[in-house]
Design a protein around this motif. Structure first.
Motif, PDB file in Angstrom:
ATOM      1  N   GLU A 192      24.447 -26.867  -9.317  1.00 11.66           N
ATOM      2  CA  GLU A 192      23.498 -27.970  -9.980  1.00 11.66           C
ATOM      3  C   GLU A 192      22.604 -28.663  -8.886  1.00 11.66           C
ATOM      4  O   GLU A 192      21.661 -28.768  -9.247  1.00 11.66           O
ATOM      5  CB  GLU A 192      24.612 -28.966 -10.498  1.00 11.66           C
ATOM      6  CG  GLU A 192      23.714 -29.984 -11.443  1.00 11.66           C
ATOM      7  CD  GLU A 192      23.107 -29.440 -12.634  1.00 11.66           C
ATOM      8  OE1 GLU A 192      21.929 -29.903 -12.783  1.00 11.66           O
ATOM      9  OE2 GLU A 192      23.405 -28.477 -13.178  1.00 11.66           O
ATOM     10  N   ARG A 195      19.907 -26.151  -8.541  1.00 10.41           N
ATOM     11  CA  ARG A 195      19.262 -25.929  -9.777  1.00 10.41           C
ATOM     12  C   ARG A 195      18.351 -27.076  -9.955  1.00 10.41           C
ATOM     13  O   ARG A 195      17.240 -26.829 -10.538  1.00 10.41           O
ATOM     14  CB  ARG A 195      20.113 -25.811 -10.912  1.00 10.41           C
ATOM     15  CG  ARG A 195      19.533 -25.243 -12.329  1.00 10.41           C
ATOM     16  CD  ARG A 195      20.362 -25.464 -13.338  1.00 10.41           C
ATOM     17  NE  ARG A 195      21.903 -24.515 -13.035  1.00 10.41           N
ATOM     18  CZ  ARG A 195      21.466 -23.118 -13.258  1.00 10.41           C
ATOM     19  NH1 ARG A 195      20.313 -22.578 -13.665  1.00 10.41           N
ATOM     20  NH2 ARG A 195      22.581 -22.337 -12.915  1.00 10.41           N
ATOM     21  N   GLN A 196      18.735 -28.406  -9.387  1.00 13.78           N
ATOM     22  CA  GLN A 196      17.697 -29.480  -9.586  1.00 13.78           C
ATOM     23  C   GLN A 196      16.485 -29.367  -8.833  1.00 13.78           C
ATOM     24  O   GLN A 196      15.403 -29.602  -9.331  1.00 13.78           O
ATOM     25  CB  GLN A 196      18.637 -30.636  -9.400  1.00 13.78           C
ATOM     26  CG  GLN A 196      19.565 -30.972 -10.270  1.00 13.78           C
ATOM     27  CD  GLN A 196      19.052 -31.346 -11.635  1.00 13.78           C
ATOM     28  OE1 GLN A 196      18.129 -32.088 -11.606  1.00 13.78           O
ATOM     29  NE2 GLN A 196      19.726 -30.998 -12.660  1.00 13.78           N
ATOM     30  N   VAL A 198      14.866 -26.423  -8.203  1.00 14.79           N
ATOM     31  CA  VAL A 198      14.172 -25.604  -8.904  1.00 14.79           C
ATOM     32  C   VAL A 198      13.487 -26.338 -10.025  1.00 14.79           C
ATOM     33  O   VAL A 198      12.401 -25.946 -10.444  1.00 14.79           O
ATOM     34  CB  VAL A 198      15.008 -24.354  -9.318  1.00 14.79           C
ATOM     35  CG1 VAL A 198      14.089 -23.286 -10.048  1.00 14.79           C
ATOM     36  CG2 VAL A 198      15.621 -23.608  -7.890  1.00 14.79           C
ATOM     37  N   GLU A 199      14.356 -26.898 -10.927  1.00 17.69           N
ATOM     38  CA  GLU A 199      13.911 -27.464 -12.268  1.00 17.69           C
ATOM     39  C   GLU A 199      13.003 -28.750 -11.977  1.00 17.69           C
ATOM     40  O   GLU A 199      12.146 -28.981 -12.844  1.00 17.69           O
ATOM     41  CB  GLU A 199      14.868 -27.557 -12.869  1.00 17.69           C
ATOM     42  CG  GLU A 199      15.460 -26.230 -13.534  1.00 17.69           C
ATOM     43  CD  GLU A 199      16.842 -26.711 -14.466  1.00 17.69           C
ATOM     44  OE1 GLU A 199      17.226 -27.802 -14.449  1.00 17.69           O
ATOM     45  OE2 GLU A 199      17.735 -25.476 -14.955  1.00 17.69           O
ATOM     46  N   LYS A 200      13.338 -29.647 -11.261  1.00 14.73           N
ATOM     47  CA  LYS A 200      12.632 -30.909 -11.090  1.00 14.73           C
ATOM     48  C   LYS A 200      11.700 -30.947  -9.793  1.00 14.73           C
ATOM     49  O   LYS A 200      10.798 -31.997  -9.629  1.00 14.73           O
ATOM     50  CB  LYS A 200      13.799 -31.790 -10.918  1.00 14.73           C
ATOM     51  CG  LYS A 200      14.512 -32.056 -12.139  1.00 14.73           C
ATOM     52  CD  LYS A 200      15.285 -33.352 -12.276  1.00 14.73           C
ATOM     53  CE  LYS A 200      16.074 -33.687 -13.507  1.00 14.73           C
ATOM     54  NZ  LYS A 200      17.088 -34.733 -13.513  1.00 14.73           N
ATOM     55  N   ARG A 218      11.773 -24.676  -2.314  1.00 17.87           N
ATOM     56  CA  ARG A 218      11.907 -24.435  -3.762  1.00 17.87           C
ATOM     57  C   ARG A 218      12.076 -22.873  -3.913  1.00 17.87           C
ATOM     58  O   ARG A 218      12.811 -22.240  -4.755  1.00 17.87           O
ATOM     59  CB  ARG A 218      10.612 -24.736  -4.627  1.00 17.87           C
ATOM     60  CG  ARG A 218      10.475 -26.407  -4.686  1.00 17.87           C
ATOM     61  CD  ARG A 218       9.504 -26.883  -5.697  1.00 17.87           C
ATOM     62  NE  ARG A 218       9.718 -26.232  -6.915  1.00 17.87           N
ATOM     63  CZ  ARG A 218       9.106 -26.965  -7.932  1.00 17.87           C
ATOM     64  NH1 ARG A 218       7.961 -27.400  -7.939  1.00 17.87           N
ATOM     65  NH2 ARG A 218       9.424 -26.394  -9.331  1.00 17.87           N
ATOM     66  N   GLU A 222      15.037 -21.030  -5.494  1.00 20.95           N
ATOM     67  CA  GLU A 222      14.959 -19.948  -6.593  1.00 20.95           C
ATOM     68  C   GLU A 222      15.749 -18.745  -6.130  1.00 20.95           C
ATOM     69  O   GLU A 222      16.294 -18.197  -7.228  1.00 20.95           O
ATOM     70  CB  GLU A 222      13.650 -19.847  -7.038  1.00 20.95           C
ATOM     71  CG  GLU A 222      12.829 -20.927  -7.591  1.00 20.95           C
ATOM     72  CD  GLU A 222      11.476 -20.843  -7.967  1.00 20.95           C
ATOM     73  OE1 GLU A 222      11.079 -19.608  -7.740  1.00 20.95           O
ATOM     74  OE2 GLU A 222      10.796 -21.698  -8.377  1.00 20.95           O
ATOM     75  N   ASP A 229      22.748 -16.389 -10.935  1.00 22.00           N
ATOM     76  CA  ASP A 229      22.830 -16.408 -12.454  1.00 22.00           C
ATOM     77  C   ASP A 229      23.014 -14.913 -12.791  1.00 22.00           C
ATOM     78  O   ASP A 229      23.140 -14.590 -13.857  1.00 22.00           O
ATOM     79  CB  ASP A 229      21.323 -16.990 -12.837  1.00 22.00           C
ATOM     80  CG  ASP A 229      21.254 -18.623 -13.034  1.00 22.00           C
ATOM     81  OD1 ASP A 229      22.415 -19.139 -12.814  1.00 22.00           O
ATOM     82  OD2 ASP A 229      20.054 -18.971 -12.812  1.00 22.00           O
TER      83      ASP A 229
END
Length: 334
Positions: A192, A195-196, A198-200, A218, A222, A229
């Motif tokens: 997580e 992931r944060q 990458v997403e935020k 970043r 990724e 994933d």
């Protein structure tokens, strides 16, 4: 005789259980027939003549009743002994009839509905429900059955708080499971974290600051996230999560160290974090619940508090000195 058997076989092949359902529907009235009506007998009497159980007769009776409500066949009142009617296809019979008496209970109805929703015969699900020892044996012996049972339990947890509570208790009471859950939780937190980024497009520093993630950071996040994933179901993700987490944390530390202003902010945030923790701990140090201070007193307590007092005093002095230091003395690279 052969021709008669062939005709009977053909009729059953076309209609299946409907043929026997009709015999019950036109001949049976639960409790027997009232005076003045077409002569029908009770399920018990019919069962005695047939050489089977009354429960079995009633299963046919109730299957016909359900089909009649759906308009598939005539209602009982329209039928009399010996009457023939056009019957539905054999395949439809199993959607109304259950060969198991447990299907007549509320529990059985729920199992039958769930089986139909899954696209399987209710009789299969009812047979499993009536044989928990056989289910246990299949789960213990076959990984595929165990996986199906696991998925079913997970689907049920949301609507069954009692089951969820018992499952959690079982995990807590089993050391190996408790450790495995802790390890999975840690891996999940690490994934997580990546992931944060990458997403935020932001990342938390070791001291707790939120900063914008660099393009390099970043991109690296990724790359690691895509590897995680793409893991197959059942493949361990713990090592992948650790590698991803360590990599991005190293890049975050490098980002902080390469920016003088950010480095100072990080040191300030770290100091405040430590100060808040120390303050909370000291605030919890109380003698309010001690009736007699002599009961807990030891010389080492006083010594430790005196050392702490000196350390706090030195810290205060250093901060006070910094507040009066000429502005020219400040160096953000320090």
């Amino acid at each position: 005789m052969v021709a008669e058997d062939a005709r009977d076989f053909g009729a059953y092949a076309r209609t299946g259980g409907w043929a026997f359902g009709l015999k019950v529907a036109r001949s049976v009235r639960p409790g027997g027939q009232s005076a003045g009506e077409t002569p029908k007998i009770s399920a018990k009497e019919f069962a005695e003549l047939a050489g089977c159980s009354a429960d079995r007769v009633m299963r046919y009776y109730k299957a016909w009743d359900k089909a009649a409500d759906d308009g598939m066949v005539p209602h009982f009142e329209a039928l009399s002994p010996g009457m023939d009617v056009e019957l539905p296809d054999a395949d439809i019979w199993l959607s109304y009839y259950s060969a198991r008496s447990s299907a007549l209970s509320r529990r059985g109805e729920a199992i039958s509905e769930a089986a139909e929703a899954e696209g399987i015969r209710p009789t299969k699900a009812l047979e499993v429900a009536e044989n928990p020892t056989a289910l246990r044996a299949a789960i213990l012996a076959d990984p595929g059955t165990a996986e199906a049972a696991r998925k079913a339990l997970m689907d049920r947890l949301d609507e069954d708080p009692a089951l969820r509570t018992e499952l959690v208790r079982d995990i807590v009471r089993t050391d190996d499971l408790k450790k495995a859950v802790a390890a999975e939780a840690k891996a999940g937190d690490r994934v997580e974290y990546v992931r944060q980024i990458v997403e935020k497009g932001q990342v938390k520093t070791p001291a707790g600051q939120m900063i914008d993630a660099s393009a390099e950071l970043r991109e690296e996040a990724e790359r690691h996230l895509s590897l995680i994933d793409e893991l197959d179901d059942g493949e361990e993700s713990g090592e992948w999560a650790r590698e991803a987490y360590d990599t991005v944390r190293d890049l975050v530390a490098q980002t902080v160290q390469s920016d003088p202003e950010l480095r100072v902010q990080e040191r300030r945030a770290k100091f405040y974090s430590s100060l808040q923790k120390a303050t909370k701990v000291f605030e919890e140090l109380t003698f309010d619940d001690v009736d007699d201070i002599d009961d807990i007193y030891e010389d080492d307590m006083v010594k430790r508090l005196e050392d702490l007092q000196q350390a706090i005093g030195a810290c205060i002095t250093a901060l006070q000195t910094a507040t009066v230091r000429p502005e020219a003395d400040h160096d953000p690279r320090s």
